[in-house]
Motif scaffolding. Sequence first.
Motif, PDB file in Angstrom:
ATOM      1  N   THR A 151      34.131  61.325  69.725  1.00 18.62           N
ATOM      2  CA  THR A 151      33.865  62.649  69.159  1.00 18.62           C
ATOM      3  C   THR A 151      34.873  63.092  68.105  1.00 18.62           C
ATOM      4  N   THR A 152      35.961  62.362  67.927  1.00 18.64           N
ATOM      5  CA  THR A 152      36.970  62.767  66.951  1.00 18.64           C
ATOM      6  C   THR A 152      36.469  62.552  65.526  1.00 18.64           C
ATOM      7  N   GLN A 153      36.609  63.577  64.694  1.00 20.08           N
ATOM      8  CA  GLN A 153      36.335  63.439  63.261  1.00 20.08           C
ATOM      9  C   GLN A 153      37.636  63.037  62.582  1.00 20.08           C
ATOM     10  N   ASP A 154      37.704  61.796  62.115  1.00 19.42           N
ATOM     11  CA  ASP A 154      38.965  61.280  61.576  1.00 19.42           C
ATOM     12  C   ASP A 154      39.445  62.072  60.367  1.00 19.42           C
ATOM     13  N   ASP A 155      38.516  62.537  59.529  1.00 21.04           N
ATOM     14  CA  ASP A 155      38.943  63.312  58.360  1.00 21.04           C
ATOM     15  C   ASP A 155      39.487  64.677  58.776  1.00 21.04           C
ATOM     16  N   THR A 156      38.842  65.296  59.758  1.00 26.03           N
ATOM     17  CA  THR A 156      39.354  66.574  60.263  1.00 26.03           C
ATOM     18  C   THR A 156      40.727  66.391  60.884  1.00 26.03           C
ATOM     19  N   ALA A 157      40.896  65.322  61.656  1.00 29.43           N
ATOM     20  CA  ALA A 157      42.196  65.048  62.278  1.00 29.43           C
ATOM     21  C   ALA A 157      43.289  64.916  61.230  1.00 29.43           C
ATOM     22  N   GLU A 158      42.973  64.250  60.115  1.00 30.56           N
ATOM     23  CA  GLU A 158      43.967  64.078  59.053  1.00 30.56           C
ATOM     24  C   GLU A 158      44.347  65.427  58.439  1.00 30.56           C
ATOM     25  N   ALA A 159      43.363  66.293  58.224  1.00 31.27           N
ATOM     26  CA  ALA A 159      43.661  67.611  57.662  1.00 31.27           C
ATOM     27  C   ALA A 159      44.488  68.455  58.624  1.00 31.27           C
ATOM     28  N   ILE A 160      44.186  68.377  59.902  1.00 30.99           N
ATOM     29  CA  ILE A 160      44.948  69.140  60.905  1.00 30.99           C
ATOM     30  C   ILE A 160      46.398  68.671  60.927  1.00 30.99           C
ATOM     31  N   ARG A 161      46.600  67.363  60.885  1.00 29.96           N
ATOM     32  CA  ARG A 161      47.974  66.835  60.865  1.00 29.96           C
ATOM     33  C   ARG A 161      48.726  67.330  59.624  1.00 29.96           C
ATOM     34  N   HIS A 162      48.085  67.203  58.492  1.00 27.24           N
ATOM     35  CA  HIS A 162      48.759  67.464  57.219  1.00 27.24           C
ATOM     36  C   HIS A 162      49.008  68.951  56.998  1.00 27.24           C
ATOM     37  N   ASP A 163      48.021  69.792  57.312  1.00 29.70           N
ATOM     38  CA  ASP A 163      48.091  71.203  56.920  1.00 29.70           C
ATOM     39  C   ASP A 163      48.708  72.106  57.973  1.00 29.70           C
ATOM     40  N   TYR A 164      48.627  71.724  59.249  1.00 28.78           N
ATOM     41  CA  TYR A 164      49.109  72.625  60.307  1.00 28.78           C
ATOM     42  C   TYR A 164      50.286  72.050  61.086  1.00 28.78           C
ATOM     43  N   GLY A 165      50.689  70.815  60.754  1.00 27.91           N
ATOM     44  CA  GLY A 165      51.822  70.218  61.456  1.00 27.91           C
ATOM     45  C   GLY A 165      51.543  69.898  62.908  1.00 27.91           C
ATOM     46  N   VAL A 166      50.266  69.755  63.253  1.00 24.97           N
ATOM     47  CA  VAL A 166      49.861  69.442  64.620  1.00 24.97           C
ATOM     48  C   VAL A 166      49.908  67.932  64.824  1.00 24.97           C
ATOM     49  N   GLN A 167      50.414  67.502  65.967  1.00 23.78           N
ATOM     50  CA  GLN A 167      50.389  66.081  66.314  1.00 23.78           C
ATOM     51  C   GLN A 167      49.018  65.765  66.914  1.00 23.78           C
ATOM     52  N   VAL A 168      48.215  64.995  66.187  1.00 20.60           N
ATOM     53  CA  VAL A 168      46.865  64.643  66.632  1.00 20.60           C
ATOM     54  C   VAL A 168      46.865  63.183  67.060  1.00 20.60           C
ATOM     55  N   LEU A 169      46.447  62.934  68.289  1.00 24.10           N
ATOM     56  CA  LEU A 169      46.390  61.589  68.844  1.00 24.10           C
ATOM     57  C   LEU A 169      44.931  61.170  68.995  1.00 24.10           C
ATOM     58  N   GLY A 170      44.619  59.945  68.628  1.00 27.99           N
ATOM     59  CA  GLY A 170      43.268  59.447  68.828  1.00 27.99           C
ATOM     60  C   GLY A 170      42.509  59.258  67.543  1.00 27.99           C
ATOM     61  N   HIS A 171      41.344  58.616  67.670  1.00 30.81           N
ATOM     62  CA  HIS A 171      40.497  58.321  66.518  1.00 30.81           C
ATOM     63  C   HIS A 171      39.055  58.205  66.988  1.00 30.81           C
ATOM     64  N   ARG A 172      38.159  58.085  66.043  1.00 25.80           N
ATOM     65  CA  ARG A 172      36.718  58.141  66.321  1.00 25.80           C
ATOM     66  C   ARG A 172      36.266  57.091  67.329  1.00 25.80           C
ATOM     67  N   ASN A 173      36.751  55.876  67.195  1.00 27.34           N
ATOM     68  CA  ASN A 173      36.207  54.757  67.977  1.00 27.34           C
ATOM     69  C   ASN A 173      37.089  54.364  69.160  1.00 27.34           C
ATOM     70  N   GLU A 174      37.853  55.286  69.672  1.00 29.17           N
ATOM     71  CA  GLU A 174      38.718  54.962  70.800  1.00 29.17           C
ATOM     72  C   GLU A 174      37.903  54.697  72.070  1.00 29.17           C
ATOM     73  N   SER A 175      38.456  53.885  72.952  1.00 30.72           N
ATOM     74  CA  SER A 175      37.854  53.641  74.260  1.00 30.72           C
ATOM     75  C   SER A 175      38.304  54.706  75.244  1.00 30.72           C
ATOM     76  N   PHE A 176      37.682  54.730  76.412  1.00 29.99           N
ATOM     77  CA  PHE A 176      38.101  55.693  77.430  1.00 29.99           C
ATOM     78  C   PHE A 176      39.540  55.404  77.868  1.00 29.99           C
TER      79      PHE A 176
END
Length: 395
Positions: free
Chosen positions: A72-97
């Motif tokens: 469910t992770t949107q990789d482009d959204t995750a990149e913007a959140i990291r860059h613009d808000y200084g949030v540490q985002v873990l994970g990616h679209r195709n991760e396993s459980f």
Amino acid sequence: MTELLESGRNRIKWARAHMPIVRALGEEFARTRPFEGLTLGICLHVEAKTGVWLETLTKGGARVVITGSPGTTQDDTAEAIRHDYGVQVLGHRNESFEDHIEQCRQVLRAEPQILSDNGADLHSLLFTEAEFAPLRGSIVGATEETTTGATRLRQLAPEQGFPTLVINDTQAKRIVENRYGVGSSVVDGIMRATNVMLHGKRALVIGYGYCGSGVAMRLRGMGAHVTVVEQDPLIRLEAHMEGFPTQDLEPALAQAELVVTVTGCDGVLTREHFALLKHGAILANAGHFAREMELDYLRDASDSVSRIREQVEAFRYKGKTLYLLSGGNLVNLAAGDGNPVEIMDLGLAMQALSLAAVARRGQEYPKEPQPVPRPIEMQVARLAVDHWIRKGAPQ
């Protein structure tokens, strides 16, 4: 990387334009700084609406570490959140459980004082793994988003040493987000994934809680012939009174062309059930975990598995073909954009105010899972009325 970042920014910009409630809370939090000096550990779907919510939390002084859910992770959204808000985002679209659970561990290793959980994955690790035992005494409080998580949490740790406000216990969440938001977004995800016609299709909805009832209603609204399977006799009676045929699971599977699981429970469709499905049946999950279906068995027992569309796998199984959407992950988020923006404005406003209440007055609440305080729910409902009804009314 620049293209990815700009795409994520545009997603968030669109969501922000349609989230006036969370936007207004961001302005308030910038003044009051309820999370000053606090680290928030979050497990919630990383997508555009979440990005607007995280912007609001960081305006309130929060340091944030977040992970999403498989598929469910949107990789482009995750990149913007990291860059613009200084949030540490873990994970990616195709991760396993398994990847997801390890990222939840990383969230806890950041030593957050407040948790915001989704399916009780953070709570589960906190109370079952020795590594995190020292953290239990420093948690001020938490929130839990889902039906699945609330049930799991109350079984796991009814007395846990800190309060967890269960967002899903509110009528606002159950009715507005679960019934209407999930209902429409699941149908949207199915149609995006498959491009098939729903009119006249024989659909089976397994589970008739608030989410399941919404899915059933929206499928019927698209012209599907919907049957409901529900174990609870009172809820099954409710489905009947709403005009849905109801059946037990096994006979219902034989006629279904589309099957949607919406229970939040493991092992709803097992190896015995796959053999009952007709050739060409489409399987989708709208419950919290892909474990609602015994997919490891289906993969191992199939003669072949092939991906025929981005979100569709074909399983050649016992002489017939079964189609699985989004790997069994949440079809509305994996194949679509999740619940409508305005609906998540309400839900994430509830989250934001609940987290602020925990930050300010966590010691005043019972140290156990509990509903969101009624004044918070009413505040969010009034804000929704103001923005959705009064401001939208003809002048």
